[in-house]
Design a protein around this motif. Structure first.
Motif, PDB file in Angstrom:
ATOM      1  N   LYS A 160      10.643  -3.644 -14.242  1.00  0.00           N
ATOM      2  CA  LYS A 160       9.333  -4.478 -15.070  1.00  0.00           C
ATOM      3  C   LYS A 160       8.823  -5.346 -13.857  1.00  0.00           C
ATOM      4  CE  LYS A 160      12.011  -5.137 -19.323  1.00  0.00           C
ATOM      5  NZ  LYS A 160      12.576  -6.079 -20.273  1.00  0.00           N
ATOM      6  N   LYS A 161       9.466  -5.671 -12.795  1.00  0.00           N
ATOM      7  CA  LYS A 161       8.997  -6.216 -11.902  1.00  0.00           C
ATOM      8  C   LYS A 161       7.891  -5.530 -10.873  1.00  0.00           C
ATOM      9  CE  LYS A 161      10.384  -9.632  -7.889  1.00  0.00           C
ATOM     10  NZ  LYS A 161       9.007 -10.854  -8.562  1.00  0.00           N
ATOM     11  N   TRP A 162       8.478  -4.175 -10.546  1.00  0.00           N
ATOM     12  CA  TRP A 162       7.980  -3.430  -9.781  1.00  0.00           C
ATOM     13  C   TRP A 162       7.595  -2.246 -10.579  1.00  0.00           C
ATOM     14  CZ3 TRP A 162      12.209  -5.779  -7.620  1.00  0.00           C
ATOM     15  CH2 TRP A 162      11.963  -6.729  -6.614  1.00  0.00           C
ATOM     16  N   THR A 163       6.190  -2.295 -10.968  1.00  0.00           N
ATOM     17  CA  THR A 163       6.104  -1.082 -12.133  1.00  0.00           C
ATOM     18  C   THR A 163       6.082   0.432 -11.336  1.00  0.00           C
ATOM     19  OG1 THR A 163       3.796  -1.347 -11.600  1.00  0.00           O
ATOM     20  CG2 THR A 163       4.715  -2.713 -13.462  1.00  0.00           C
ATOM     21  N   LYS A 164       5.778   0.524 -10.189  1.00  0.00           N
ATOM     22  CA  LYS A 164       5.791   2.061  -9.340  1.00  0.00           C
ATOM     23  C   LYS A 164       6.951   2.144  -8.477  1.00  0.00           C
ATOM     24  CE  LYS A 164       0.770   2.291  -9.671  1.00  0.00           C
ATOM     25  NZ  LYS A 164      -0.554   2.509  -8.969  1.00  0.00           N
ATOM     26  N   LEU A 165       8.139   2.390  -8.992  1.00  0.00           N
ATOM     27  CA  LEU A 165       9.278   2.483  -8.089  1.00  0.00           C
ATOM     28  C   LEU A 165       9.194   3.935  -7.404  1.00  0.00           C
ATOM     29  CD1 LEU A 165      11.894   1.001 -10.421  1.00  0.00           C
ATOM     30  CD2 LEU A 165      11.106  -0.098  -8.685  1.00  0.00           C
ATOM     31  N   SER A 166       9.853   4.074  -6.175  1.00  0.00           N
ATOM     32  CA  SER A 166      10.299   5.165  -5.709  1.00  0.00           C
ATOM     33  C   SER A 166      11.399   5.833  -6.112  1.00  0.00           C
ATOM     34  CB  SER A 166      10.125   5.218  -4.146  1.00  0.00           C
ATOM     35  OG  SER A 166      11.613   4.643  -3.750  1.00  0.00           O
ATOM     36  N   LEU A 167      11.533   7.199  -5.692  1.00  0.00           N
ATOM     37  CA  LEU A 167      12.660   8.051  -6.459  1.00  0.00           C
ATOM     38  C   LEU A 167      13.967   7.490  -5.806  1.00  0.00           C
ATOM     39  CD1 LEU A 167      11.091  11.628  -6.184  1.00  0.00           C
ATOM     40  CD2 LEU A 167      11.645  10.120  -8.296  1.00  0.00           C
ATOM     41  N   LYS A 168      13.775   6.692  -4.515  1.00  0.00           N
ATOM     42  CA  LYS A 168      14.980   6.413  -4.103  1.00  0.00           C
ATOM     43  C   LYS A 168      15.719   5.090  -4.955  1.00  0.00           C
ATOM     44  CE  LYS A 168      16.734   4.085   0.198  1.00  0.00           C
ATOM     45  NZ  LYS A 168      16.289   3.394   1.335  1.00  0.00           N
ATOM     46  N   HIS A 169      14.754   4.447  -5.772  1.00  0.00           N
ATOM     47  CA  HIS A 169      15.152   3.261  -6.641  1.00  0.00           C
ATOM     48  C   HIS A 169      15.951   3.819  -7.902  1.00  0.00           C
ATOM     49  CE1 HIS A 169      11.948   1.588  -4.056  1.00  0.00           C
ATOM     50  NE2 HIS A 169      12.993   0.985  -3.588  1.00  0.00           N
ATOM     51  N   TYR A 170      15.405   5.097  -8.260  1.00  0.00           N
ATOM     52  CA  TYR A 170      15.826   5.841  -9.466  1.00  0.00           C
ATOM     53  C   TYR A 170      17.000   6.312  -9.144  1.00  0.00           C
ATOM     54  CZ  TYR A 170      11.555   5.609 -12.499  1.00  0.00           C
ATOM     55  OH  TYR A 170      10.386   5.317 -13.334  1.00  0.00           O
ATOM     56  N   GLU A 199       0.771  -1.141   0.008  1.00  0.00           N
ATOM     57  CA  GLU A 199       0.171  -0.014   0.126  1.00  0.00           C
ATOM     58  C   GLU A 199       0.792   1.148  -0.170  1.00  0.00           C
ATOM     59  OE1 GLU A 199      -2.945  -2.589  -0.058  1.00  0.00           O
ATOM     60  OE2 GLU A 199      -3.028  -0.496  -0.411  1.00  0.00           O
ATOM     61  N   LEU A 200       2.135   1.169  -0.263  1.00  0.00           N
ATOM     62  CA  LEU A 200       3.146   2.328  -0.048  1.00  0.00           C
ATOM     63  C   LEU A 200       2.493   3.352  -1.392  1.00  0.00           C
ATOM     64  CD1 LEU A 200       6.565   0.890   0.781  1.00  0.00           C
ATOM     65  CD2 LEU A 200       4.649   1.157   2.159  1.00  0.00           C
ATOM     66  N   ASP A 201       2.861   4.660  -0.999  1.00  0.00           N
ATOM     67  CA  ASP A 201       2.690   5.534  -1.994  1.00  0.00           C
ATOM     68  C   ASP A 201       3.812   5.500  -3.073  1.00  0.00           C
ATOM     69  OD1 ASP A 201       2.603   9.304  -1.475  1.00  0.00           O
ATOM     70  OD2 ASP A 201       2.126   7.762  -3.453  1.00  0.00           O
ATOM     71  N   PRO A 202       3.562   5.336  -4.074  1.00  0.00           N
ATOM     72  CA  PRO A 202       4.709   5.168  -5.255  1.00  0.00           C
ATOM     73  C   PRO A 202       5.442   6.453  -5.611  1.00  0.00           C
ATOM     74  CG  PRO A 202       2.599   5.160  -6.312  1.00  0.00           C
ATOM     75  CD  PRO A 202       2.316   5.125  -4.948  1.00  0.00           C
ATOM     76  N   PHE A 203       4.716   7.717  -5.021  1.00  0.00           N
ATOM     77  CA  PHE A 203       5.210   8.980  -5.555  1.00  0.00           C
ATOM     78  C   PHE A 203       5.902   9.511  -4.374  1.00  0.00           C
ATOM     79  CE2 PHE A 203       1.412   8.411  -8.106  1.00  0.00           C
ATOM     80  CZ  PHE A 203       2.016   8.116  -9.251  1.00  0.00           C
ATOM     81  N   GLU A 204       5.902   9.189  -3.212  1.00  0.00           N
ATOM     82  CA  GLU A 204       6.930   9.553  -2.196  1.00  0.00           C
ATOM     83  C   GLU A 204       8.218   9.195  -1.874  1.00  0.00           C
ATOM     84  OE1 GLU A 204       6.224  11.998  -0.028  1.00  0.00           O
ATOM     85  OE2 GLU A 204       4.199  12.297  -1.007  1.00  0.00           O
ATOM     86  N   GLU A 205       9.102   9.878  -1.499  1.00  0.00           N
ATOM     87  CA  GLU A 205      10.602   9.746  -1.665  1.00  0.00           C
ATOM     88  C   GLU A 205      10.729   8.674  -0.312  1.00  0.00           C
ATOM     89  OE1 GLU A 205      14.381  10.388  -2.618  1.00  0.00           O
ATOM     90  OE2 GLU A 205      12.300  10.949  -3.656  1.00  0.00           O
ATOM     91  N   ARG A 208      12.920  10.755 -17.465  1.00  0.00           N
ATOM     92  CA  ARG A 208      11.952   9.607 -17.267  1.00  0.00           C
ATOM     93  C   ARG A 208      11.090   9.644 -16.008  1.00  0.00           C
ATOM     94  NH1 ARG A 208      15.221   4.139 -18.040  1.00  0.00           N
ATOM     95  NH2 ARG A 208      13.286   3.313 -17.106  1.00  0.00           N
ATOM     96  N   MET A 209      11.675   9.950 -14.999  1.00  0.00           N
ATOM     97  CA  MET A 209      11.295  10.343 -13.876  1.00  0.00           C
ATOM     98  C   MET A 209      10.312  11.305 -13.865  1.00  0.00           C
ATOM     99  SD  MET A 209      14.840  10.361 -11.501  1.00  0.00           S
ATOM    100  CE  MET A 209      14.397  10.637 -10.178  1.00  0.00           C
ATOM    101  N   THR A 210      10.592  12.362 -14.561  1.00  0.00           N
ATOM    102  CA  THR A 210       9.585  13.666 -14.432  1.00  0.00           C
ATOM    103  C   THR A 210       8.361  13.270 -15.321  1.00  0.00           C
ATOM    104  OG1 THR A 210      10.708  14.476 -16.210  1.00  0.00           O
ATOM    105  CG2 THR A 210      11.369  15.196 -13.830  1.00  0.00           C
ATOM    106  N   ASP A 211       8.713  12.600 -16.361  1.00  0.00           N
ATOM    107  CA  ASP A 211       7.568  12.077 -17.546  1.00  0.00           C
ATOM    108  C   ASP A 211       6.505  11.184 -16.623  1.00  0.00           C
ATOM    109  OD1 ASP A 211       8.602  13.665 -19.343  1.00  0.00           O
ATOM    110  OD2 ASP A 211       9.427  11.978 -20.325  1.00  0.00           O
ATOM    111  N   SER A 212       7.009  10.493 -15.604  1.00  0.00           N
ATOM    112  CA  SER A 212       6.355   9.372 -14.716  1.00  0.00           C
ATOM    113  C   SER A 212       5.692   9.924 -13.563  1.00  0.00           C
ATOM    114  CB  SER A 212       7.085   8.280 -14.360  1.00  0.00           C
ATOM    115  OG  SER A 212       7.729   7.735 -15.266  1.00  0.00           O
ATOM    116  N   ASN A 213       5.729  11.426 -13.660  1.00  0.00           N
ATOM    117  CA  ASN A 213       5.082  12.520 -12.372  1.00  0.00           C
ATOM    118  C   ASN A 213       5.804  11.865 -11.063  1.00  0.00           C
ATOM    119  OD1 ASN A 213       3.274  13.962 -14.037  1.00  0.00           O
ATOM    120  ND2 ASN A 213       2.094  12.032 -14.034  1.00  0.00           N
ATOM    121  N   ARG A 214       6.811  11.665 -11.007  1.00  0.00           N
ATOM    122  CA  ARG A 214       7.751  11.439  -9.710  1.00  0.00           C
ATOM    123  C   ARG A 214       7.953  12.696  -9.054  1.00  0.00           C
ATOM    124  NH1 ARG A 214       5.839   6.799 -11.121  1.00  0.00           N
ATOM    125  NH2 ARG A 214       7.040   5.065 -11.020  1.00  0.00           N
TER     126      ARG A 214
END
Length: 624
Positions: A456-466, A119-125, A488-494
């Motif tokens: 590919k395995k986790w479609t909603k990575l956090s910014l820490k992973h980028y 349930e983690l928020d994919p857009f939070e650091e 890529r990060m900004t295009d994904s609304n991160r």
């Protein structure tokens, strides 16, 4: 604790601003030491001091002002280009343990936070392992005696409330929670505790604070840990002074050791030595039974700066009959490792074993890292084999530590072997470790392949992973690749946060675009109202310093102070080097350091002498 005092003999007593009783105590103890002393603190220091409080060091002694402040080995002096050892060793903050101590009481969802990862928020650091489709493999669920149906109910309730808060960013949490109640839903203690923990893990401290305020307004019963949690959030959102003022609003019956140690932890996290010592002394004055947690905080504080005082903390622990925790030993091992005192580090390990304590994977990895940095590769390799055990597949949890350590040894084949074990069913932490390891080995394409696997395995990575891959690009000055990844990060609304800013800063600094790095960091902090990482400031500041750009170095220095990074030697060293490189004398520097409780040592003392406008030279002596 006494066996750990055997490594060093005391030879002086540091002068403190103390009263007659403390001086008498020091004299008595010196006499006692002369007859022979043993204990943990002697491994950590070449002096002996036994006081019931911490005091600021006197500045009227030239020997103390410019004397060495490292360990007895006199090794390991930091240079201006050195990375932050606290971050490398994982001691930059004790936030994880702080949250655990504050929140996870008998009424909280103990051991249940791992169930919330989907349930983690994919857009939070700093989001942790998200989108786990195989939680039985990815997570280690603790056995708390809660049946599966109750766990599922707690997870569902907390997830819905958490999602409701995230789905309404334009509304206050108060309104969201009121609407939640109007919908006929129940607000349970376990549900709000789970939601609060999730908000904290995503560093959404502002929303967590609003939720805490709403719960109290609605008449929910608060205990000491609830008030401590509020205090912690106030410190993170509003700063130490507001947190300190809040204590007066806490009912006296709940104003205990947990509350004050929470304030202490926040003082330590920003490196505020004066406030940390003040809070610790307050705890002593109130005669609280101080836990090892509070002492560990003080050890962490002095590990970053005045390592001489580590022995003082250990003496107080012995006086108060507080046994060292595993974390205590980890701090001491890291402190010795940083000073290149391998013998002292090994003595701490021996003492642990004598006490019947075992080294965990994290401690072994820490030891191996310092063996590698000390050039003791054979000892490091032996430890890595011990970490692997008879079958690395059975010790899968060690892989994330083994990957970067084998890379540090330059063993590409071993990195490939460990990653092959993980590759078929990788975990996020293993992917991050593999990207870091392959980056160290300059295998950029392979690091990119791991990132693609992770994406590919986790479609909603956090910014820490980028940021893991972004750091690889920064370390190898691959500006174009880094900019493409940022796009890529900004295009994904991160929405970017401190981890990403840090990687961006290092990317631009490595490409020689220091002004761009400075601009990115300043705009990011202003727009998002979040504190950048310490190393982000230092990366820019060090570059200005190398240029002899005093104006911009001073500007960065004051920005660091403004966000709470004070009482550290590294910013002062970088600032002094700016004056040295500019061949400009500096006035009033001693007074500035004194105000921040900084005692110059090693490289800082040497460089400070070069910019002293009143220093005597051979020519000046002839002209007098």
């Amino acid at each position: 604790m006494s066996p750990l005092r055997r490594a060093f003999n005391p030879f002086w007593i540091q002068r403190f601003r103390v009263g007659t009783s403390q001086l008498e105590t020091a004299r008595c103890l010196l006499k006692k030491c002369n007859s022979g002393c043993t204990g943990l603190q002697h491994i950590m220091s070449n002096r002996f001091l036994y006081l019931t409080r911490f005091f600021n060091t006197s500045w009227d002694s030239p020997g103390l002002l410019f004397g060495t402040r490292s360990f007895a080995s006199q090794a390991g002096t930091k240079s201006s280009g050195e990375v932050d050892d606290d971050l490398e060793d994982g001691f930059s903050e004790l936030e994880t343990s702080t949250i655990s101590d504050i929140i996870n009481d008998s009424h909280s969802v103990q051991g249940n936070e791992n169930n919330l990862t989907s349930e983690l928020d994919p857009f939070e650091e700093d989001a942790d392992d998200i989108g786990m489709d195989e939680p039985q493999d990815e997570l280690e669920i603790s056995n708390t005696g809660t049946d599966d149906s109750k766990r599922l109910l707690q997870k569902t309730v907390s997830s819905e409330l958490y999602k409701a808060i995230l789905a309404a960013p334009g509304l206050s949490v108060h309104k969201v929670a009121d609407k939640w109640l109007e919908g006929g839903r129940e607000v349970t203690r376990s549900g709000t505790a789970s939601t609060m923990l999730n908000l904290r893990k995503r560093r959404m401290f502002g929303r967590a604070l609003q939720l805490s305020e709403w719960l109290e307004f609605k008449g929910h019963e608060f205990g000491e840990r609830d008030y401590a949690s509020r205090l912690d959030l106030i410190a993170k959102v509003g700063g130490l002074q507001k947190a300190e003022n809040y204590i007066a609003n806490i009912p006296k019956s709940f104003r205990g050791e947990v509350v004050y140690r929470t304030l202490l932890a926040n003082c330590v996290s920003v490196g505020n030595v004066k406030k940390a010592e003040k809070v610790f002394n307050k705890m002593k004055d109130l005669e609280f039974p101080i836990s090892s947690y509070a002492f560990d905080q003080m050890l962490l504080l002095y590990k970053r700066g005045d390592k001489k005082k580590i022995a003082d903390v250990l003496l107080l622990m012995e006086k108060d009959n507080v046994k060292p925790s595993l974390f205590t030993y980890k701090i001491l091992i890291a402190a010795k490792g940083q000073s290149k005192d391998i013998t002292g580090m090994e003595k701490i390990v021996e003492t642990m074993k004598d006490k019947g304590l075992k080294l965990d994977i994290g401690m072994k990895a820490l030891l191996a890292k310092h063996y590698i940095s000390g050039g003791l590769k054979e000892k490091a390799e032996s430890l890595l084999q011990e970490m692997e055990g008879a079958d690395i597949k059975e010790n899968r949890h060690a892989c994330q530590s083994l990957l970067p350590l084998y890379a540090a040894l330059g063993k590409a084949d071993e990195v490939g072997r460990i990653w092959k074990i993980c590759e078929s069913r990788p975990r996020l932490v293993e992917c991050l470790a593999a990207i870091e390891a392959l980056g160290k080995l300059k295998k950029i394409e392979e690091a990119e392949a791991v990132f693609d696997t992770m994406s590919k395995k986790w479609t909603k990575l956090s910014l820490k992973h980028y940021s893991a891959l972004l750091n690889v690009y920064a370390n190898h000055k691959l500006l174009d690749k880094g900019q493409d990844l940022v796009k890529r990060m900004t295009d994904s609304n991160r929405h970017m946060g401190p981890w990403t800013w840090d990687a961006l800063v290092k990317l631009y600094v490595s490409a020689g675009e220091v002004e761009k790095a400075d601009s990115v960091l300043q705009k990011a902090a202003e727009q998002h109202r979040m504190r950048p990482m310490f190393d982000s400031f230092m990366a820019i500041m060090n570059e200005y310093s190398k240029r002899g750009d005093v104006h911009n170095t001073e500007k960065l220095f004051h920005r660091m102070r403004k966000v709470g990074y004070v009482s550290r030697n590294r910013p002062y060293l970088s600032l002094v080097l700016a004056y040295v490189n500019a061949k400009t004398p500096v006035y009033g520097f001693n007074e500035r350091m004194k105000a921040d409780n900084i005692i110059p040592h090693g490289a800082l003392a040497t460089q400070l002498a070069q910019v002293d406008p009143f220093r005597k030279t051979a020519v000046s002596d002839l002209l007098e």
